[in-house]
Design a protein around this motif. Structure first.
Motif, PDB file in Angstrom:
ATOM      1  N   LEU A  27       0.876  -1.417  -0.014  1.00  0.00           N
ATOM      2  CA  LEU A  27       0.017   0.009  -0.007  1.00  0.00           C
ATOM      3  C   LEU A  27       0.951   1.231  -0.058  1.00  0.00           C
ATOM      4  O   LEU A  27       0.629   2.296  -0.734  1.00  0.00           O
ATOM      5  CB  LEU A  27      -0.760  -0.084   1.155  1.00  0.00           C
ATOM      6  CG  LEU A  27      -1.739   1.145   1.473  1.00  0.00           C
ATOM      7  CD1 LEU A  27      -2.918   1.371   0.526  1.00  0.00           C
ATOM      8  CD2 LEU A  27      -2.216   1.347   2.872  1.00  0.00           C
ATOM      9  N   ARG A  28       1.507   1.322   0.845  1.00  0.00           N
ATOM     10  CA  ARG A  28       2.727   2.448   1.212  1.00  0.00           C
ATOM     11  C   ARG A  28       3.741   2.271   1.977  1.00  0.00           C
ATOM     12  O   ARG A  28       3.732   1.186   2.649  1.00  0.00           O
ATOM     13  CB  ARG A  28       1.797   3.826   1.650  1.00  0.00           C
ATOM     14  CG  ARG A  28       1.522   3.521   3.053  1.00  0.00           C
ATOM     15  CD  ARG A  28       0.614   4.715   3.688  1.00  0.00           C
ATOM     16  NE  ARG A  28       1.473   5.947   3.941  1.00  0.00           N
ATOM     17  CZ  ARG A  28       1.508   6.598   4.738  1.00  0.00           C
ATOM     18  NH1 ARG A  28       0.547   6.706   5.446  1.00  0.00           N
ATOM     19  NH2 ARG A  28       2.287   7.762   4.704  1.00  0.00           N
ATOM     20  N   SER A  29       4.807   2.892   1.686  1.00  0.00           N
ATOM     21  CA  SER A  29       5.874   2.816   2.743  1.00  0.00           C
ATOM     22  C   SER A  29       6.129   4.254   3.287  1.00  0.00           C
ATOM     23  O   SER A  29       5.951   5.442   2.826  1.00  0.00           O
ATOM     24  CB  SER A  29       7.252   2.719   1.570  1.00  0.00           C
ATOM     25  OG  SER A  29       7.283   1.610   1.266  1.00  0.00           O
ATOM     26  N   THR A  31       8.368   6.065   7.192  1.00  0.00           N
ATOM     27  CA  THR A  31       9.557   5.978   7.830  1.00  0.00           C
ATOM     28  C   THR A  31       9.115   6.469   9.334  1.00  0.00           C
ATOM     29  O   THR A  31       8.406   7.249   9.326  1.00  0.00           O
ATOM     30  CB  THR A  31      10.822   6.953   7.455  1.00  0.00           C
ATOM     31  OG1 THR A  31      11.009   6.733   6.111  1.00  0.00           O
ATOM     32  CG2 THR A  31      11.889   6.975   8.239  1.00  0.00           C
ATOM     33  N   ALA A  32       9.737   5.660  10.180  1.00  0.00           N
ATOM     34  CA  ALA A  32       9.349   5.950  11.714  1.00  0.00           C
ATOM     35  C   ALA A  32      10.536   6.224  12.409  1.00  0.00           C
ATOM     36  O   ALA A  32      11.561   5.611  12.233  1.00  0.00           O
ATOM     37  CB  ALA A  32       8.561   4.743  12.355  1.00  0.00           C
ATOM     38  N   PHE A  33      10.601   7.460  13.393  1.00  0.00           N
ATOM     39  CA  PHE A  33      11.490   7.390  14.211  1.00  0.00           C
ATOM     40  C   PHE A  33      11.495   6.678  15.482  1.00  0.00           C
ATOM     41  O   PHE A  33      11.220   6.997  16.474  1.00  0.00           O
ATOM     42  CB  PHE A  33      11.839   9.055  14.682  1.00  0.00           C
ATOM     43  CG  PHE A  33      11.929  10.083  13.622  1.00  0.00           C
ATOM     44  CD1 PHE A  33      13.088   9.777  12.645  1.00  0.00           C
ATOM     45  CD2 PHE A  33      11.111  10.979  13.409  1.00  0.00           C
ATOM     46  CE1 PHE A  33      13.069  10.821  11.283  1.00  0.00           C
ATOM     47  CE2 PHE A  33      11.280  11.808  12.170  1.00  0.00           C
ATOM     48  CZ  PHE A  33      12.232  11.704  11.241  1.00  0.00           C
ATOM     49  N   ARG A  39      -4.165   5.278   6.747  1.00  0.00           N
ATOM     50  CA  ARG A  39      -4.287   6.319   7.976  1.00  0.00           C
ATOM     51  C   ARG A  39      -4.087   5.358   9.388  1.00  0.00           C
ATOM     52  O   ARG A  39      -3.497   5.932  10.328  1.00  0.00           O
ATOM     53  CB  ARG A  39      -5.890   6.702   8.112  1.00  0.00           C
ATOM     54  CG  ARG A  39      -6.081   7.681   7.184  1.00  0.00           C
ATOM     55  CD  ARG A  39      -7.655   8.290   7.162  1.00  0.00           C
ATOM     56  NE  ARG A  39      -7.761   9.104   5.948  1.00  0.00           N
ATOM     57  CZ  ARG A  39      -9.001   9.786   5.653  1.00  0.00           C
ATOM     58  NH1 ARG A  39      -9.951   9.599   6.572  1.00  0.00           N
ATOM     59  NH2 ARG A  39      -9.022  10.384   4.624  1.00  0.00           N
ATOM     60  N   GLU A  59      -0.506   5.542  10.097  1.00  0.00           N
ATOM     61  CA  GLU A  59       0.014   6.640  10.762  1.00  0.00           C
ATOM     62  C   GLU A  59      -0.225   6.635  12.153  1.00  0.00           C
ATOM     63  O   GLU A  59       0.533   7.145  13.267  1.00  0.00           O
ATOM     64  CB  GLU A  59      -0.880   7.906  10.330  1.00  0.00           C
ATOM     65  CG  GLU A  59      -0.814   8.275   8.792  1.00  0.00           C
ATOM     66  CD  GLU A  59       0.344   8.855   8.333  1.00  0.00           C
ATOM     67  OE1 GLU A  59       0.730  10.076   9.109  1.00  0.00           O
ATOM     68  OE2 GLU A  59       0.870   8.870   7.219  1.00  0.00           O
ATOM     69  N   ARG A  63       2.421   4.296  13.621  1.00  0.00           N
ATOM     70  CA  ARG A  63       3.578   5.123  13.668  1.00  0.00           C
ATOM     71  C   ARG A  63       3.851   5.867  14.794  1.00  0.00           C
ATOM     72  O   ARG A  63       4.758   6.021  15.408  1.00  0.00           O
ATOM     73  CB  ARG A  63       3.888   5.844  12.528  1.00  0.00           C
ATOM     74  CG  ARG A  63       5.120   6.761  12.362  1.00  0.00           C
ATOM     75  CD  ARG A  63       5.586   7.439  11.338  1.00  0.00           C
ATOM     76  NE  ARG A  63       4.618   8.072  10.483  1.00  0.00           N
ATOM     77  CZ  ARG A  63       5.103   8.612   9.590  1.00  0.00           C
ATOM     78  NH1 ARG A  63       5.811   8.417   8.549  1.00  0.00           N
ATOM     79  NH2 ARG A  63       3.633   9.732   8.821  1.00  0.00           N
ATOM     80  N   GLU A  73       6.303   5.654  17.866  1.00  0.00           N
ATOM     81  CA  GLU A  73       7.538   6.706  18.102  1.00  0.00           C
ATOM     82  C   GLU A  73       7.380   7.223  19.570  1.00  0.00           C
ATOM     83  O   GLU A  73       8.598   7.523  20.157  1.00  0.00           O
ATOM     84  CB  GLU A  73       7.193   7.929  17.096  1.00  0.00           C
ATOM     85  CG  GLU A  73       7.623   7.466  15.799  1.00  0.00           C
ATOM     86  CD  GLU A  73       7.603   8.643  14.878  1.00  0.00           C
ATOM     87  OE1 GLU A  73       6.952   9.534  14.941  1.00  0.00           O
ATOM     88  OE2 GLU A  73       8.221   8.371  13.671  1.00  0.00           O
TER      89      GLU A  73
END
Lengths: 281, 220, 159
Positions: C77-79, C81-83, C140, C143, C146, C150
């Motif tokens: 679906l999508r990529s 990045t997570a801190f 969503r 999100e 993530r 984080e």
């Protein structure tokens, strides 16, 4: 950090015309300094202990040194030539080694790809043979008989011309370019890159010009040079490794890179290594 | 001719130059010595815009100081396709991203001025709010792709795309990388491939749009 | 200069700085400053084995010992990045990765790849039969996951 012999060299730290008594808080090779104008209107540079550093006001800029300069600030005779216009282009900060900023200024092969349709354009990508020498009498690196096809060589150029260049490295972070002057073919335009090393991988760059061009508004001259330098900035911030490698082997030079090769050799000979790396890492 | 008080390194001024180039409008550019001269805070420019910001657009007795309004004006005059159509969602999305673009200016634009031209600011806070805004934009573009739409508000570029593009494309100037945002990178390439697209310093030419040239050689 | 800033023409990848172009084997094909020169074989860039399977591009640092895991019934679906590190993302999902490296987070599946210390690339997969509305909902959800990861990572790093 041991700075080494670069400590005794001159560096630009501000535009003289912009100084006030409050001063400009900045840094030179890791050392906090303040550049101010005193009550008499003279420039004054002090370090973090309040010690006054040597000062020269030349080429629109204030110059100083953290050490004990053995040589006077280099001469640019054109700066005293009547009829030239002097352009303070303004500071631009770059997250790169101060030596990398100079080396990029000495390079022409990137013009078609980074300064597309201004300083170069495909298919005119070939770099013709030119001459490079270290002039022992003045202890400077010089590249002469450099030429390149440029679609828009200067603000005053109309249409493409083959531009002649001479490059001069006058100090570890100071370099001067002499370039075909479209309105006055018997003279060279002078375009400089004065670099203030803040740390080994951060610098403030002060471009300055001495041009024969009576027609172009000053702001347009400034913006032309800012355009060129800001195109370089994103390249400089992405170079790997961040420090300039002085030992051969890490990067593969070609004939087009002879100026850079001489600059690196000259830096190494003088042990000018602030912003450089000596061993491949 | 419309007169734009312009600075070559200002992403907000670039929005207007880009919109004009994409819609075939000629502008009379008046260069403002923003840096190092701070001319935008001088009496002549403050008389036009007391806020002390550029761009400023003059056309007859119309004087605009907000770049989003300039984009709408250029589109309405020369290329109404770049405005929202009659669809309610599309109209709302255009407004949503036009307003959102102000956050990009405040965050990514602030970080860029701090890192490049030494303007004051809390760089960590500016970068953090810039990253938050980029994440919203990325999600917005992912959702648009699911709706079969290639741009922020529709399946064609609108003023909303031009309002958001410059500060996003120049985020790396302020030390905010774009590698983590694949949808933004695809969208950016789409915009950079549009006929009439022009660059500004910091946005390189898409050299892949031109075929490999037959090189001239003086060598044997 | 990283080649990721460069440009692709046909089957060659060129550097944005001086336009040197490289072929699929990593060898330099062309140096624009010297059009008459055939680049010596020593000028080359590092290459890695790469393959595409089920809509996912896989790369191996060295020679891979096995094919990429099968992702039957799933589509990418999508990529994002997570801190956060992989452990924090697993904690946020409430489940550990399987032997194939897949994290089953309910409506979405995640493939995780650590990019640097404290930073993870998350590839989000959904069921192949999910419609546009379900896919937008899944985007969503990622999100939210993530944000949670984080948060967990920041608290863990603060301790």
């Amino acid at each position: 950090m041991i700075v080494g012999p670069m400590l005794d060299e001159w560096y630009p730290v501000g535009i003289f015309g912009q100084l006030d008594e409050a001063g400009r808080k900045t840094m030179l090779m890791g050392e906090p300094i303040v550049v101010a104008r005193n009550g008499n209107g003279d420039a004054r540079v002090t370090d973090s202990t309040g010690r006054s550093l040597p000062v020269r006001v030349r080429y629109g800029h204030v110059w100083t040194s953290l050490g004990d300069p053995q040589k006077e600030l280099f001469a640019i005779p054109e700066a005293d030539q009547p009829g030239r216009r002097f352009v303070d282009v303004g500071v631009v900060r770059v997250r790169c080694s101060p030596l990398r900023a100079v080396e990029n200024f000495l390079d022409i092969a990137h013009f078609p790809f980074v300064h597309t349709d201004i300083l170069g354009a495909e298919p005119h990508t070939e770099v013709q043979a030119y001459k490079v020498e270290i002039r022992e009498d003045v202890d400077e690196v010089w590249a002469t008989q450099v030429q390149f096809y440029q679609p828009q060589a200067a603000k005053s150029a109309s249409g493409g011309i083959t531009t002649q260049y001479m490059y001069r490295v006058a100090g570890p972070t100071s370099t001067v370019l002499y370039k075909t002057c479209p309105p006055k073919p018997s003279e060279w335009d002078v375009i400089t890159l004065f670099v203030q090393p803040l740390t080994e991988d951060l610098c403030d760059v002060w471009p300055w010009m001495a041009l024969f061009d009576d027609d172009t508004p000053m702001t347009d001259l400034i913006h032309f040079q800012q355009t060129i330098f800001l195109q370089d900035r994103s390249i400089l911030e992405n170079q790997v490794p961040r420090l300039l490698p002085l030992d051969p082997g890490m990067e593969m030079p070609t004939r087009a890179d002879l100026t850079s090769v001489a600059y690196r050799r000259w830096l190494k000979r003088h042990n000018f290594t602030y912003g450089a790396q000596l061993v491949a890492q | 001719m419309m007169k734009l008080y312009d600075y070559i390194l200002s992403p907000s001024c670039y929005k207007v130059r880009l919109m004009a180039a994409l819609t075939g409008v000629k502008l009379d550019l008046r260069a403002v010595d923003f840096h190092p001269g701070l001319e935008h805070r001088g009496p002549e420019l403050l008389a036009l815009n007391p806020a002390g910001s550029i761009p400023i657009l003059e056309d007859g007795d119309l004087l605009l100081t907000e770049s989003s309004a300039m984009l709408v004006y250029l589109a309405a005059k020369a290329a109404p396709d770049w405005l929202a159509g009659s669809d309610a969602q599309e109209a709302a999305r255009v407004q949503q991203w036009l307003s959102f673009s102000g956050r990009l200016t405040a965050s990514l634009g602030g970080a860029r001025l701090h890192e490049m031209l030494l303007r004051p600011g809390d760089i960590d806070a500016l970068r953090a709010s810039g990253i938050a805004a980029l994440r919203e934009l990325e999600l917005g573009l992912v959702e648009q792709a699911e709706r079969g739409q290639n741009f922020l508000a529709a399946n064609r570029p609108t003023v909303a795309d031009i309002a958001c593009f410059p500060y996003v494309a120049l985020a790396p100037d302020g030390g905010v990388p774009l590698d983590p945002y694949p949808a933004i990178r695809l969208w950016s390439r789409r915009l950079r491939s549009l006929p009439g697209f022009i660059e500004m310093p910091g946005i390189h030419r898409l050299h892949e749009l031109k075929p490999e040239p037959q090189l001239e050689t003086g060598e044997a | 200069m990283s080649l990721s800033h460069g440009f692709v023409r046909g089957e060659t990848l060129s550097c944005i700085y001086h336009g040197w172009s490289y072929g699929q084997a990593g060898n330099c094909l062309r140096i624009p400053a010297h059009p008459g020169l055939t680049p010596p074989d020593a000028i080359r860039t590092v290459t890695h084995p790469v393959t595409e399977a089920d809509g996912v591009v896989w790369v191996a640092v060295d020679e891979p010992t096995a094919a990429p895991p099968g992702l039957a019934g799933l589509v990418p679906l999508r990529s994002l990045t997570a801190f956060a590190d992989i452990a924090a993302i697993e904690a946020a999902a409430g489940v550990k990765a399987t032997a194939d490296g897949l994290v089953n987070a309910g409506d979405i599946r995640l493939l995780l790849s650590s990019t640097r210390d404290g930073e993870t690339l998350i590839h989000v997969l959904v069921s192949a039969d999910a419609g546009p509305a379900a896919r937008i909902a899944a985007a969503r959800i990622a999100e939210g996951l993530r944000r949670k990861a984080e948060d967990i990572y920041k608290k863990g790093a603060a301790r």
